[in-house]
Design a protein around this motif. Structure first.
Motif, PDB file in Angstrom:
ATOM      1  N   ALA A  88       0.871  -1.365  -0.163  1.00  0.00           N
ATOM      2  CA  ALA A  88       0.155   0.101   0.054  1.00  0.00           C
ATOM      3  C   ALA A  88       1.012   1.146   0.036  1.00  0.00           C
ATOM      4  CB  ALA A  88      -1.099  -0.063   1.114  1.00  0.00           C
ATOM      5  N   THR A  89       0.386   2.284  -0.239  1.00  0.00           N
ATOM      6  CA  THR A  89       1.077   3.784  -0.233  1.00  0.00           C
ATOM      7  C   THR A  89       0.818   4.548   1.020  1.00  0.00           C
ATOM      8  OG1 THR A  89      -0.681   4.494  -1.444  1.00  0.00           O
ATOM      9  CG2 THR A  89       1.295   3.513  -2.883  1.00  0.00           C
ATOM     10  N   GLU A  93      -3.687   2.990   4.778  1.00  0.00           N
ATOM     11  CA  GLU A  93      -4.053   1.756   4.006  1.00  0.00           C
ATOM     12  C   GLU A  93      -3.514   0.543   4.696  1.00  0.00           C
ATOM     13  OE1 GLU A  93      -4.010   2.036  -0.695  1.00  0.00           O
ATOM     14  OE2 GLU A  93      -2.883   3.590   0.348  1.00  0.00           O
ATOM     15  N   TYR A  94      -2.450   0.429   5.295  1.00  0.00           N
ATOM     16  CA  TYR A  94      -1.652  -0.467   5.831  1.00  0.00           C
ATOM     17  C   TYR A  94      -2.563  -0.833   6.949  1.00  0.00           C
ATOM     18  CZ  TYR A  94       2.295  -1.578   2.808  1.00  0.00           C
ATOM     19  OH  TYR A  94       3.254  -1.862   2.055  1.00  0.00           O
ATOM     20  N   LYS A  97      -5.877  -2.780   6.142  1.00  0.00           N
ATOM     21  CA  LYS A  97      -5.232  -4.200   5.781  1.00  0.00           C
ATOM     22  C   LYS A  97      -4.842  -5.148   7.039  1.00  0.00           C
ATOM     23  CE  LYS A  97      -3.301  -3.227   1.130  1.00  0.00           C
ATOM     24  NZ  LYS A  97      -3.897  -4.060   0.227  1.00  0.00           N
TER      25      LYS A  97
END
Lengths: 166, 166
Positions: A88-89, A93-94, A97
């Motif tokens: 991810a960026t 987002e991490y 997840k």
């Protein structure tokens, strides 16, 4: 042997119960989540020491192992290891997840039975070991890389979370 | 419940057996021993990152936890945590202490019974938890600090041993 005897023995004679092992793993995962949170956004993706991977790259690895690993063990489907879908960026987002993986792990875990832990599974088509060894590897590998993350944080002047807080 | 039924259940229904857990711990200890060996003598005692402890200091901590911890659990004698007797001035002395601790751990481990792992013990008079949690803590704490040692080695340009080799 009747069911009652079996149940009593299972309850009283476990070195570690299946529930305790899940709590142990998820406790570690919860701590790793707080280590991800502790990183400044930029350094999460850029900082490293001695040519090692960034903590974002290590997080992508941990995401590629935990939930896919337990899914493979439970479904008995041998899938190759792959990090593409776990990258991810942004930290946000991490973390998203990470939280999805938490539920996936809980869901598949509930489908495991005590007798499955000693069975052999060819994890990612590469690591043919008893299930308990694969699961302990998931945990150890995470603790190992998170220990690396603690050094990155200290080198950045950031106080990491307490190791014993899960 | 007769003995045969009990024995069969113990063999077939363990998430992890007592022997497997000892092998797991000693496998990790064997890897940590090789990390100690990998350090250059001077840097073992002097190198650190971000104000953290040297790997010699971390090794003294691991020696103060493992063998004394399992001894306390088995003998049920509550002794305070202390690092004084685990400190040394050469890597060779640390490795000697490490090997002595390996036998001490094996000896006390053989006196543990499956039902002891769920009992509570007040480790070092400070950590009152089920024995299994204290033992998992010994292992996790070692993996955590060893992960730190891997970063020190990489920063020093030294190739650490493979993580999966025990």
């Amino acid at each position: 042997m009747n069911t009652t005897a079996q149940e009593i023995t299972q309850e009283t004679k476990q070195v570690i119960s299946q529930d305790e092992l899940l709590n142990h793993w998820q406790g570690h995962r919860n701590l790793t989540r707080r280590v991800i949170e502790a990183f400044p956004e930029k350094e999460f993706f850029e900082f490293s020491i001695g040519g090692m991977r960034t903590f974002a790259e290590l997080t992508a690895e941990l995401l590629a192992i935990g939930a896919p690993g337990i899914k493979g063990i439970v479904t008995q489907e041998v899938q190759p290891y792959q990090e593409d879908s776990t990258k991810a960026t942004t930290k946000a987002e991490y973390l998203e997840k990470w939280d999805k993986a938490t539920s996936v792990i809980n869901d598949y875990w509930s489908q495991l039975r005590v007798e499955d832990f000693s069975k052999t599974f060819n994890l990612f088509g590469e690591y043919e070991f008893p299930v308990i060894q694969n699961i302990l590897y998931f945990i150890d590998n995470e603790v190992h890389h998170r220990g690396q993350g603690y050094v990155y944080l200290r080198a950045l002047g950031v106080e990491p979370p307490f190791f014993w807080e899960r």
